[in-house]
Enzyme design. Sequence first.
Site, PDB file in Angstrom:
ATOM      1  N   HIS A  97       0.842  -1.203   0.000  1.00  0.00           N
ATOM      2  CA  HIS A  97       0.000   0.000   0.000  1.00  0.00           C
ATOM      3  C   HIS A  97       0.873   1.247   0.000  1.00  0.00           C
ATOM      4  O   HIS A  97       1.884   1.301   0.693  1.00  0.00           O
ATOM      5  CB  HIS A  97      -0.895   0.027   1.242  1.00  0.00           C
ATOM      6  CG  HIS A  97      -2.069  -0.904   1.147  1.00  0.00           C
ATOM      7  ND1 HIS A  97      -3.135  -0.836   1.984  1.00  0.00           N
ATOM      8  CD2 HIS A  97      -2.334  -1.915   0.280  1.00  0.00           C
ATOM      9  CE1 HIS A  97      -4.031  -1.768   1.658  1.00  0.00           C
ATOM     10  NE2 HIS A  97      -3.549  -2.445   0.631  1.00  0.00           N
ATOM     11  N   TYR A 150      -8.804   5.121   8.276  1.00  0.00           N
ATOM     12  CA  TYR A 150      -8.848   5.458   9.694  1.00  0.00           C
ATOM     13  C   TYR A 150      -9.873   6.573   9.847  1.00  0.00           C
ATOM     14  O   TYR A 150      -9.666   7.666   9.304  1.00  0.00           O
ATOM     15  CB  TYR A 150      -7.491   5.957  10.188  1.00  0.00           C
ATOM     16  CG  TYR A 150      -6.446   4.866  10.356  1.00  0.00           C
ATOM     17  CD1 TYR A 150      -5.755   4.349   9.264  1.00  0.00           C
ATOM     18  CD2 TYR A 150      -6.137   4.367  11.621  1.00  0.00           C
ATOM     19  CE1 TYR A 150      -4.803   3.363   9.432  1.00  0.00           C
ATOM     20  CE2 TYR A 150      -5.179   3.386  11.801  1.00  0.00           C
ATOM     21  CZ  TYR A 150      -4.518   2.883  10.708  1.00  0.00           C
ATOM     22  OH  TYR A 150      -3.565   1.896  10.870  1.00  0.00           O
ATOM     23  N   LYS A 196       1.925  -0.716  15.212  1.00  0.00           N
ATOM     24  CA  LYS A 196       3.359  -0.808  15.535  1.00  0.00           C
ATOM     25  C   LYS A 196       3.784  -2.053  16.316  1.00  0.00           C
ATOM     26  O   LYS A 196       4.970  -2.377  16.350  1.00  0.00           O
ATOM     27  CB  LYS A 196       3.788   0.433  16.344  1.00  0.00           C
ATOM     28  CG  LYS A 196       3.859   1.698  15.525  1.00  0.00           C
ATOM     29  CD  LYS A 196       5.022   1.656  14.551  1.00  0.00           C
ATOM     30  CE  LYS A 196       4.821   2.628  13.428  1.00  0.00           C
ATOM     31  NZ  LYS A 196       5.218   2.178  12.123  1.00  0.00           N
ATOM     32  N   TYR A 247       4.529   6.110  10.353  1.00  0.00           N
ATOM     33  CA  TYR A 247       3.684   4.957  10.019  1.00  0.00           C
ATOM     34  C   TYR A 247       4.447   3.970   9.143  1.00  0.00           C
ATOM     35  O   TYR A 247       4.450   2.761   9.397  1.00  0.00           O
ATOM     36  CB  TYR A 247       2.394   5.433   9.330  1.00  0.00           C
ATOM     37  CG  TYR A 247       1.308   4.384   9.260  1.00  0.00           C
ATOM     38  CD1 TYR A 247       1.448   3.259   8.439  1.00  0.00           C
ATOM     39  CD2 TYR A 247       0.145   4.490  10.017  1.00  0.00           C
ATOM     40  CE1 TYR A 247       0.466   2.283   8.377  1.00  0.00           C
ATOM     41  CE2 TYR A 247      -0.851   3.514   9.958  1.00  0.00           C
ATOM     42  CZ  TYR A 247      -0.683   2.416   9.136  1.00  0.00           C
ATOM     43  OH  TYR A 247      -1.651   1.443   9.075  1.00  0.00           O
TER      44      TYR A 247
HETATM   45  P1  FAD Z   1       3.432 -12.468  21.418  1.00  0.00           P
HETATM   46  O1  FAD Z   1       2.978 -12.546  20.026  1.00  0.00           O
HETATM   47  O2  FAD Z   1       2.416 -12.142  22.475  1.00  0.00           O
HETATM   48  O3  FAD Z   1       4.142 -13.826  21.768  1.00  0.00           O
HETATM   49  C1  FAD Z   1       4.500 -14.183  23.089  1.00  0.00           C
HETATM   50  C2  FAD Z   1       4.445 -15.681  23.222  1.00  0.00           C
HETATM   51  O4  FAD Z   1       4.927 -16.056  24.495  1.00  0.00           O
HETATM   52  C3  FAD Z   1       3.027 -16.223  23.110  1.00  0.00           C
HETATM   53  O5  FAD Z   1       2.969 -17.223  22.113  1.00  0.00           O
HETATM   54  C4  FAD Z   1       2.733 -16.740  24.496  1.00  0.00           C
HETATM   55  O6  FAD Z   1       1.845 -17.844  24.472  1.00  0.00           O
HETATM   56  C5  FAD Z   1       4.124 -17.112  24.987  1.00  0.00           C
HETATM   57  N1  FAD Z   1       4.243 -17.172  26.441  1.00  0.00           N
HETATM   58  C6  FAD Z   1       3.652 -16.364  27.361  1.00  0.00           C
HETATM   59  N2  FAD Z   1       3.980 -16.763  28.598  1.00  0.00           N
HETATM   60  C7  FAD Z   1       4.800 -17.820  28.454  1.00  0.00           C
HETATM   61  C8  FAD Z   1       5.460 -18.661  29.397  1.00  0.00           C
HETATM   62  N3  FAD Z   1       5.309 -18.494  30.716  1.00  0.00           N
HETATM   63  N4  FAD Z   1       6.241 -19.670  28.931  1.00  0.00           N
HETATM   64  C9  FAD Z   1       6.381 -19.873  27.580  1.00  0.00           C
HETATM   65  N5  FAD Z   1       5.752 -19.101  26.660  1.00  0.00           N
HETATM   66  C10 FAD Z   1       4.978 -18.100  27.102  1.00  0.00           C
HETATM   67  N6  FAD Z   1      -0.625  -5.130  17.045  1.00  0.00           N
HETATM   68  C11 FAD Z   1      -0.894  -4.354  16.025  1.00  0.00           C
HETATM   69  O7  FAD Z   1       0.007  -3.641  15.589  1.00  0.00           O
HETATM   70  N7  FAD Z   1      -2.141  -4.372  15.427  1.00  0.00           N
HETATM   71  C12 FAD Z   1      -3.144  -5.176  15.883  1.00  0.00           C
HETATM   72  O8  FAD Z   1      -4.242  -5.190  15.339  1.00  0.00           O
HETATM   73  C13 FAD Z   1      -2.903  -5.978  16.969  1.00  0.00           C
HETATM   74  N8  FAD Z   1      -3.857  -6.791  17.457  1.00  0.00           N
HETATM   75  C14 FAD Z   1      -3.582  -7.530  18.567  1.00  0.00           C
HETATM   76  C15 FAD Z   1      -4.576  -8.325  19.127  1.00  0.00           C
HETATM   77  C16 FAD Z   1      -4.325  -9.058  20.276  1.00  0.00           C
HETATM   78  C17 FAD Z   1      -5.424  -9.904  20.885  1.00  0.00           C
HETATM   79  C18 FAD Z   1      -3.045  -9.000  20.892  1.00  0.00           C
HETATM   80  C19 FAD Z   1      -2.748  -9.762  22.150  1.00  0.00           C
HETATM   81  C20 FAD Z   1      -2.059  -8.212  20.308  1.00  0.00           C
HETATM   82  C21 FAD Z   1      -2.318  -7.469  19.161  1.00  0.00           C
HETATM   83  N9  FAD Z   1      -1.334  -6.672  18.581  1.00  0.00           N
HETATM   84  C22 FAD Z   1      -1.601  -5.914  17.531  1.00  0.00           C
HETATM   85  C23 FAD Z   1       0.021  -6.630  19.091  1.00  0.00           C
HETATM   86  C24 FAD Z   1       0.927  -7.592  18.325  1.00  0.00           C
HETATM   87  O9  FAD Z   1       0.210  -8.748  17.998  1.00  0.00           O
HETATM   88  C25 FAD Z   1       2.084  -7.865  19.250  1.00  0.00           C
HETATM   89  O10 FAD Z   1       2.798  -6.646  19.401  1.00  0.00           O
HETATM   90  C26 FAD Z   1       3.018  -8.969  18.745  1.00  0.00           C
HETATM   91  O11 FAD Z   1       2.357 -10.210  18.770  1.00  0.00           O
HETATM   92  C27 FAD Z   1       4.261  -9.020  19.618  1.00  0.00           C
HETATM   93  O12 FAD Z   1       4.965 -10.208  19.391  1.00  0.00           O
HETATM   94  P2  FAD Z   1       5.737 -10.942  20.568  1.00  0.00           P
HETATM   95  O13 FAD Z   1       6.366 -12.114  19.945  1.00  0.00           O
HETATM   96  O14 FAD Z   1       6.547  -9.958  21.312  1.00  0.00           O
HETATM   97  O15 FAD Z   1       4.587 -11.384  21.594  1.00  0.00           O
HETATM   98  C1  DHB Z   2      -4.683  -3.558  11.489  1.00  0.00           C
HETATM   99  C2  DHB Z   2      -4.416  -3.369  12.806  1.00  0.00           C
HETATM  100  C3  DHB Z   2      -3.991  -2.124  13.230  1.00  0.00           C
HETATM  101  O1  DHB Z   2      -3.706  -1.931  14.513  1.00  0.00           O
HETATM  102  C4  DHB Z   2      -3.850  -1.081  12.349  1.00  0.00           C
HETATM  103  O2  DHB Z   2      -3.461   0.131  12.813  1.00  0.00           O
HETATM  104  C5  DHB Z   2      -4.101  -1.286  11.039  1.00  0.00           C
HETATM  105  C6  DHB Z   2      -4.527  -2.544  10.601  1.00  0.00           C
HETATM  106  C7  DHB Z   2      -5.148  -4.886  11.043  1.00  0.00           C
HETATM  107  O3  DHB Z   2      -5.310  -5.765  11.887  1.00  0.00           O
HETATM  108  O4  DHB Z   2      -5.398  -5.056   9.837  1.00  0.00           O
END
Ligand code: FAD
Ligand code: DHB
Length: 395
Positions: free
Chosen positions: A77, A206, A302, A388
């Site tokens: 995009h 948005y 982010k 962004y």
């Molecule tokens: P995570 O993806 O959370 O991975 C952490 C992992 O550690 C998980 O698999 C968990 O099960 C594991 N874990 C936890 N505790 C333990 C333990 N004690 N022992 C072993 N493993 C463990 N960001 C956006 O930018 N846009 C979005 O729309 C958006 N939607 C989201 C929706 C939800 C429901 C959530 C929770 C987050 C969302 N985020 C979004 C944020 C984005 O998904 C996260 O920033 C991203 O997943 C970060 O990655 P990570 O690997 O740091 O953490």
């Molecule tokens: C999506 C999530 C976001 O937080 C965003 O700013 C834009 C798109 C998505 O899940 O598609």
Amino acid sequence: MAGREFRTQVAIIGAGPAGMLLSHLLAADGIESMVLETRSEEYVASRIRAGILEQSTVDLLRGCGLGERLDREGDRHRGIYLQWPGHRHHIDFVDLTGRSVWVYGQTEVQKDLIEARNAAGQEMHYEIADTALHDVETDRPCVTFTDTQGRERVVKAEVVVGCDGSFGPSREHIPMDVRRHWERVYPYSWFGILADVAPSTDELIYAWHSDGFALHSMRSASVSRFYLQVPNDTEPDWSDDRIWEALAARLGHGQDGWALVTGRITDKSVLPMRSFVQTPMRHGRLFLAGDAAHIVPPTGAKGLNLAVADVALLAPALAELIRKDDHRLADSYSETALRRVWRCTHFSWWMTTMLHRGEDPFDEQLQLSQLRWVTSSVAGATGLAENYAGLPIGL
Ligand code: FAD
Ligand code: DHB
């Protein structure tokens, strides 16, 4: 500590994008790791979360051999639409900064990572319990856990990395007298909706609206993703009709001939929003990456991109530390990563507070003034575009 003992160079807690990408990057540098995860592989691969990859994330994934499906199926995009009732403006990131973003769901990134790590024979332990960290202030840290058979296991490592997300145990292992945290909880949540319908827009919308913020995003040519601002503690039990009516009103159905096309809703969930940063991101032989150290509200897209940026810095730092006993990159990791973390924390807060409806009519006028400025001034639009589309890794 009883139980069977494993040895590895880097024990990674969490198989989300941060943990899996770290193990992939370390392997490319000849460093062995073991990934420990409480959930199942299927659960981790199917969680619906973020949807937008910034330029440096795409560059990194391509550079480490994970770009093939992204290039085939991801949708590049040029920018986004910002709108409020009666107005819709396109912000063109490519014209403004030369950088773009990609629609490619976190679910897809996660599947690509799992496939690549499985193909490489990565040692993974899913569905574990009782994860505990020990001796992180020494050169022989270790992690204990209970495996699926109920046996206690010990992983002895040179380094432990907490990639265990917002609820994991790792960040608590930075001692109280060393760590600091900052937090902002927002008085609203996002109602996320996934629908089997072609997007009604070519790029994300948005939308500010007096009923509350709405976002029209997408996953593919036939799947749309939407978000609605809702009060905290809202249950995701709205009827499909109520959801489509709210989206139509807030996204401006009928405005200048634009129409929101509806379809079958396949998923409904509510996500609370907060900003959180804990410092430092390293203590002794424990390093934190991704949501384990920082959480942003989703408005700036982010969260996933920050997790990727952290491990892009951490992998070479650990390789230098382990292979050459060179501590310099490891010692500067926290400070370097936090520069980007705070920039993204500010941007996510700014996007969130500009677009979400609050209680105060004064704030509403400031929001509309800000939106008019961002969409009419090259300087205003460039600031948004630069943040962004994402700053280069290592900023
Ligand atoms: P995570 O993806 O959370 O991975 C952490 C992992 O550690 C998980 O698999 C968990 O099960 C594991 N874990 C936890 N505790 C333990 C333990 N004690 N022992 C072993 N493993 C463990 N960001 C956006 O930018 N846009 C979005 O729309 C958006 N939607 C989201 C929706 C939800 C429901 C959530 C929770 C987050 C969302 N985020 C979004 C944020 C984005 O998904 C996260 O920033 C991203 O997943 C970060 O990655 P990570 O690997 O740091 O953490
Ligand atoms: C999506 C999530 C976001 O937080 C965003 O700013 C834009 C798109 C998505 O899940 O598609």
